[in-house]
Design a protein around this motif. Structure first.
Motif, PDB file in Angstrom:
ATOM      1  N   THR A 127       0.825  -1.210   0.000  1.00 32.35           N
ATOM      2  CA  THR A 127       0.000   0.000   0.000  1.00 32.35           C
ATOM      3  C   THR A 127       0.857   1.257   0.000  1.00 32.35           C
ATOM      4  OG1 THR A 127      -1.727  -1.177   1.251  1.00 32.35           O
ATOM      5  CG2 THR A 127      -1.807   1.245   1.231  1.00 32.35           C
ATOM      6  N   ASN A 128       1.739   1.350   0.977  1.00 32.38           N
ATOM      7  CA  ASN A 128       2.487   2.590   1.190  1.00 32.38           C
ATOM      8  C   ASN A 128       3.451   2.890   0.049  1.00 32.38           C
ATOM      9  OD1 ASN A 128       1.126   2.255   3.570  1.00 32.38           O
ATOM     10  ND2 ASN A 128       2.930   2.025   4.850  1.00 32.38           N
ATOM     11  N   HIS A 129       4.146   1.866  -0.417  1.00 33.33           N
ATOM     12  CA  HIS A 129       5.118   2.087  -1.495  1.00 33.33           C
ATOM     13  C   HIS A 129       4.566   1.734  -2.871  1.00 33.33           C
ATOM     14  CE1 HIS A 129       8.630   2.242  -3.956  1.00 33.33           C
ATOM     15  NE2 HIS A 129       8.632   0.932  -4.144  1.00 33.33           N
ATOM     16  N   LEU A 130       4.204   0.466  -3.085  1.00 29.63           N
ATOM     17  CA  LEU A 130       3.813   0.044  -4.425  1.00 29.63           C
ATOM     18  C   LEU A 130       2.548   0.762  -4.902  1.00 29.63           C
ATOM     19  CD1 LEU A 130       4.493  -3.803  -4.294  1.00 29.63           C
ATOM     20  CD2 LEU A 130       5.962  -1.992  -5.237  1.00 29.63           C
ATOM     21  N   GLY A 131       1.597   1.017  -3.996  1.00 29.62           N
ATOM     22  CA  GLY A 131       0.379   1.718  -4.386  1.00 29.62           C
ATOM     23  C   GLY A 131       0.667   3.108  -4.896  1.00 29.62           C
ATOM     24  N   HIS A 132       1.518   3.851  -4.184  1.00 30.68           N
ATOM     25  CA  HIS A 132       1.866   5.206  -4.627  1.00 30.68           C
ATOM     26  C   HIS A 132       2.737   5.179  -5.884  1.00 30.68           C
ATOM     27  CE1 HIS A 132       0.791   6.560  -0.419  1.00 30.68           C
ATOM     28  NE2 HIS A 132       0.104   7.361  -1.196  1.00 30.68           N
ATOM     29  N   PHE A 133       3.597   4.189  -5.977  1.00 30.91           N
ATOM     30  CA  PHE A 133       4.448   4.029  -7.161  1.00 30.91           C
ATOM     31  C   PHE A 133       3.568   3.888  -8.406  1.00 30.91           C
ATOM     32  CE2 PHE A 133       6.996   1.572 -10.155  1.00 30.91           C
ATOM     33  CZ  PHE A 133       8.275   2.098 -10.026  1.00 30.91           C
ATOM     34  N   ALA A 134       2.584   2.988  -8.325  1.00 32.02           N
ATOM     35  CA  ALA A 134       1.708   2.751  -9.472  1.00 32.02           C
ATOM     36  C   ALA A 134       0.775   3.934  -9.719  1.00 32.02           C
ATOM     37  CB  ALA A 134       0.896   1.477  -9.250  1.00 32.02           C
ATOM     38  N   LEU A 135       0.268   4.537  -8.664  1.00 34.66           N
ATOM     39  CA  LEU A 135      -0.617   5.689  -8.828  1.00 34.66           C
ATOM     40  C   LEU A 135       0.083   6.814  -9.590  1.00 34.66           C
ATOM     41  CD1 LEU A 135      -3.273   7.180  -8.142  1.00 34.66           C
ATOM     42  CD2 LEU A 135      -2.161   7.946  -6.022  1.00 34.66           C
ATOM     43  N   THR A 136       1.353   7.023  -9.316  1.00 34.24           N
ATOM     44  CA  THR A 136       2.093   8.095  -9.982  1.00 34.24           C
ATOM     45  C   THR A 136       2.128   7.888 -11.488  1.00 34.24           C
ATOM     46  OG1 THR A 136       3.452   8.374  -8.009  1.00 34.24           O
ATOM     47  CG2 THR A 136       4.292   9.341 -10.036  1.00 34.24           C
ATOM     48  N   ARG A 137       2.258   6.622 -11.898  1.00 37.32           N
ATOM     49  CA  ARG A 137       2.276   6.355 -13.344  1.00 37.32           C
ATOM     50  C   ARG A 137       0.975   6.863 -14.005  1.00 37.32           C
ATOM     51  NH1 ARG A 137       0.410   6.005 -17.632  1.00 37.32           N
ATOM     52  NH2 ARG A 137       0.794   4.479 -19.275  1.00 37.32           N
ATOM     53  N   TRP A 138      -0.174   6.583 -13.364  1.00 38.16           N
ATOM     54  CA  TRP A 138      -1.447   6.960 -13.972  1.00 38.16           C
ATOM     55  C   TRP A 138      -1.730   8.458 -13.832  1.00 38.16           C
ATOM     56  CZ3 TRP A 138      -2.238   3.421 -17.155  1.00 38.16           C
ATOM     57  CH2 TRP A 138      -1.984   2.076 -16.841  1.00 38.16           C
ATOM     58  N   LEU A 139      -1.124   9.086 -12.830  1.00 37.56           N
ATOM     59  CA  LEU A 139      -1.305  10.525 -12.647  1.00 37.56           C
ATOM     60  C   LEU A 139      -0.385  11.353 -13.542  1.00 37.56           C
ATOM     61  CD1 LEU A 139      -1.541  10.893  -8.751  1.00 37.56           C
ATOM     62  CD2 LEU A 139      -3.418  11.121 -10.401  1.00 37.56           C
ATOM     63  N   MET A 140       0.649  10.758 -14.081  1.00 37.01           N
ATOM     64  CA  MET A 140       1.672  11.539 -14.777  1.00 37.01           C
ATOM     65  C   MET A 140       1.127  12.385 -15.924  1.00 37.01           C
ATOM     66  SD  MET A 140       4.755  12.419 -14.305  1.00 37.01           S
ATOM     67  CE  MET A 140       5.341  11.151 -13.176  1.00 37.01           C
ATOM     68  N   THR A 153       6.195  13.212  -1.677  1.00 39.06           N
ATOM     69  CA  THR A 153       6.101  11.914  -1.019  1.00 39.06           C
ATOM     70  C   THR A 153       6.404  12.061   0.463  1.00 39.06           C
ATOM     71  OG1 THR A 153       6.725  10.742  -3.043  1.00 39.06           O
ATOM     72  CG2 THR A 153       7.001   9.568  -0.962  1.00 39.06           C
ATOM     73  N   THR A 154       5.451  11.643   1.294  1.00 41.16           N
ATOM     74  CA  THR A 154       5.595  11.753   2.742  1.00 41.16           C
ATOM     75  C   THR A 154       6.206  10.484   3.304  1.00 41.16           C
ATOM     76  OG1 THR A 154       3.635  13.166   2.830  1.00 41.16           O
ATOM     77  CG2 THR A 154       4.398  12.219   4.901  1.00 41.16           C
ATOM     78  N   GLY A 155       7.440  10.598   3.780  1.00 42.93           N
ATOM     79  CA  GLY A 155       8.104   9.474   4.412  1.00 42.93           C
ATOM     80  C   GLY A 155       7.883   9.493   5.912  1.00 42.93           C
ATOM     81  N   SER A 156       8.876   9.047   6.652  1.00 49.31           N
ATOM     82  CA  SER A 156       8.762   8.974   8.106  1.00 49.31           C
ATOM     83  C   SER A 156      10.132   9.166   8.725  1.00 49.31           C
ATOM     84  CB  SER A 156       8.189   7.615   8.526  1.00 49.31           C
ATOM     85  OG  SER A 156       8.269   7.436   9.924  1.00 49.31           O
ATOM     86  N   PHE A 157      10.171   9.855   9.852  1.00 50.90           N
ATOM     87  CA  PHE A 157      11.428   9.995  10.584  1.00 50.90           C
ATOM     88  C   PHE A 157      11.941   8.624  11.017  1.00 50.90           C
ATOM     89  CE2 PHE A 157      14.061  11.055  14.326  1.00 50.90           C
ATOM     90  CZ  PHE A 157      14.894  12.006  13.764  1.00 50.90           C
ATOM     91  N   ALA A 158      11.020   7.680  11.237  1.00 51.96           N
ATOM     92  CA  ALA A 158      11.407   6.323  11.633  1.00 51.96           C
ATOM     93  C   ALA A 158      12.239   5.635  10.562  1.00 51.96           C
ATOM     94  CB  ALA A 158      10.166   5.490  11.938  1.00 51.96           C
ATOM     95  N   ALA A 159      12.090   6.068   9.315  1.00 53.12           N
ATOM     96  CA  ALA A 159      12.835   5.454   8.215  1.00 53.12           C
ATOM     97  C   ALA A 159      14.316   5.798   8.258  1.00 53.12           C
ATOM     98  CB  ALA A 159      12.247   5.881   6.879  1.00 53.12           C
ATOM     99  N   SER A 184       8.726   0.270   4.733  1.00 52.93           N
ATOM    100  CA  SER A 184       7.830   0.662   3.646  1.00 52.93           C
ATOM    101  C   SER A 184       7.909   2.165   3.397  1.00 52.93           C
ATOM    102  CB  SER A 184       6.387   0.253   3.959  1.00 52.93           C
ATOM    103  OG  SER A 184       5.799   1.091   4.945  1.00 52.93           O
ATOM    104  N   LYS A 185       8.047   2.940   4.475  1.00 55.54           N
ATOM    105  CA  LYS A 185       8.181   4.392   4.316  1.00 55.54           C
ATOM    106  C   LYS A 185       9.544   4.754   3.724  1.00 55.54           C
ATOM    107  CE  LYS A 185       5.353   6.837   5.349  1.00 55.54           C
ATOM    108  NZ  LYS A 185       4.166   7.277   4.580  1.00 55.54           N
ATOM    109  N   LEU A 186      10.568   4.005   4.080  1.00 56.33           N
ATOM    110  CA  LEU A 186      11.880   4.234   3.482  1.00 56.33           C
ATOM    111  C   LEU A 186      11.833   3.953   1.986  1.00 56.33           C
ATOM    112  CD1 LEU A 186      14.892   4.858   3.648  1.00 56.33           C
ATOM    113  CD2 LEU A 186      15.285   2.485   4.372  1.00 56.33           C
ATOM    114  N   ALA A 187      11.128   2.892   1.595  1.00 59.29           N
ATOM    115  CA  ALA A 187      10.982   2.594   0.167  1.00 59.29           C
ATOM    116  C   ALA A 187      10.288   3.748  -0.545  1.00 59.29           C
ATOM    117  CB  ALA A 187      10.195   1.299  -0.019  1.00 59.29           C
ATOM    118  N   GLN A 188       9.271   4.329   0.087  1.00 60.01           N
ATOM    119  CA  GLN A 188       8.606   5.499  -0.489  1.00 60.01           C
ATOM    120  C   GLN A 188       9.585   6.646  -0.713  1.00 60.01           C
ATOM    121  OE1 GLN A 188       4.947   5.798   2.289  1.00 60.01           O
ATOM    122  NE2 GLN A 188       4.455   7.023   0.505  1.00 60.01           N
TER     123      GLN A 188
END
Length: 316
Positions: A127-140, A153-159, A184-188
């Motif tokens: 969800t956090n990474h692959l979903g946004h990755f794919a969404l960006t393709r369709w939004l481009m 892209t909103t990551g996390s300090f925990a990353a 997952s947030k680091l991947a984002q």
């Protein structure tokens, strides 16, 4: 006139107008995403609240309208865990261009067992990474239709303390909910940095910026019933924490600045001013492990294989 006078200091309480702009916030129905949407709505922009839960999205829309007179805000049904739905979702948004998307939505599980999306991906990574990755393709195409759109892209300090294992991105060997979330947030965040690198190489007008909210607690967040209600007890119990962290309304500030500030550039990282945990937004040096282009490229290629799309392959 010098730039010091032509560009006023950034003020989180006095945002620039953005009346002709259109912004999409994923996960705009709650938490930091809600406050990103509320603050951007106050600029006069059209704000789209992406959410998989229609009832929660409608509550968030009503809350924003109650606080922002004349707000131009509406909901978009968006399920990042269902990759096959994303193209249709984008086709249904009904706008001719998109000036920014804030990739904010995120699943955070606290307890085992490990769960998967309909596509068979670990739920948080999927969800956090692959979903946004794919969404960006369709939004481009919509982003490319704007003069100078931004992907935030909103990551996390925990990353910051996590590292990715490219041989176990789905956490089949090592599943610990909090660590899997951080990864997952680091991947984002790798995605956000690498996306900008590829957009620059392609000569695109779209830029990509990475942000993180620092430490953002519900108990330090102002009430927005029914979206969020802060009890007096919770506020009193966590009052000392305000010396180190902040509420989610302030956690939204880096993303809002990344959307609106004309001085923000692609490839940058923005977070809170005080130790990266609280305060007004400022630019940070990109973390050392995020600055590894070879690792980011390998993650990108793997993400393309897992989603079947390439966000940077669309002409822009």
């Amino acid at each position: 006139m010098s730039s010091a006078f032509s560009t006023p200091p950034w003020d989180v309480q006095r945002l620039p107008r953005a009346d002709a702009s259109v912004f999409l916030i994923t996960g705009g129905n709650a938490g930091i995403g809600y406050f990103v949407a509320e603050q951007l709505s106050a600029t006069g922009a059209t704000v789209l609240l992406g959410s998989r839960n229609p009832a929660k999205a409608e509550a968030a829309e009503a809350s924003i309208r109650a606080r922002v007179p004349g707000a131009r805000v509406r909901t978009v049904r968006l399920d990042l865990a269902d990759l096959s739905s994303l193209e249709t979702t984008v086709e249904s948004v009904g706008v001719e261009h998109l000036d920014a998307v804030v990739h904010n939505a995120g699943v955070a599980l606290d307890d085992p067992p490990r769960k998967e999306t309909e596509d068979g991906h670990e739920l948080m990574f999927g969800t956090n990474h692959l979903g946004h990755f794919a969404l960006t393709r369709w939004l481009m195409p919509l982003l490319s239709a704007a003069p100078a759109a931004r992907v935030v892209t909103t990551g996390s300090f925990a990353a910051k303390s996590e590292r990715l294992d490219l041989d176990d991105l789905q956490s089949r060997k090592d599943y610990r909910p909090k660590r899997t979330y951080g990864r997952s947030k680091l991947a984002q965040m790798y995605f956000g940095v690498e996306l900008d690198r590829r957009l620059r190489a392609a000569g695109s007008t779209v830029t990509s910026v990475v942000v993180h909210p620092g430490g953002a607690l519900d108990s330090l967040t102002p009430s927005r019933p029914p979206v969020h209600e802060r009890t007096t007890g919770a506020r009193l119990r966590t009052a000392p924490a305000a010396l180190l962290v902040q509420g989610k309304h302030a956690g939204a500030w880096p993303a809002v600045r990344a959307v609106l500030d004309p001085t923000v550039r692609g490839g940058q990282l923005w977070g809170p001013r005080v130790f990266g945990l609280r305060g007004e937004p400022r630019r940070e040096r990109v973390w050392n492990h995020l600055a590894d282009p070879s690792f980011a490229a390998r993650l990108w290629d793997t993400s393309c294989d897992l989603t079947g799309v390439d966000p940077a392959a669309v002409p822009g």
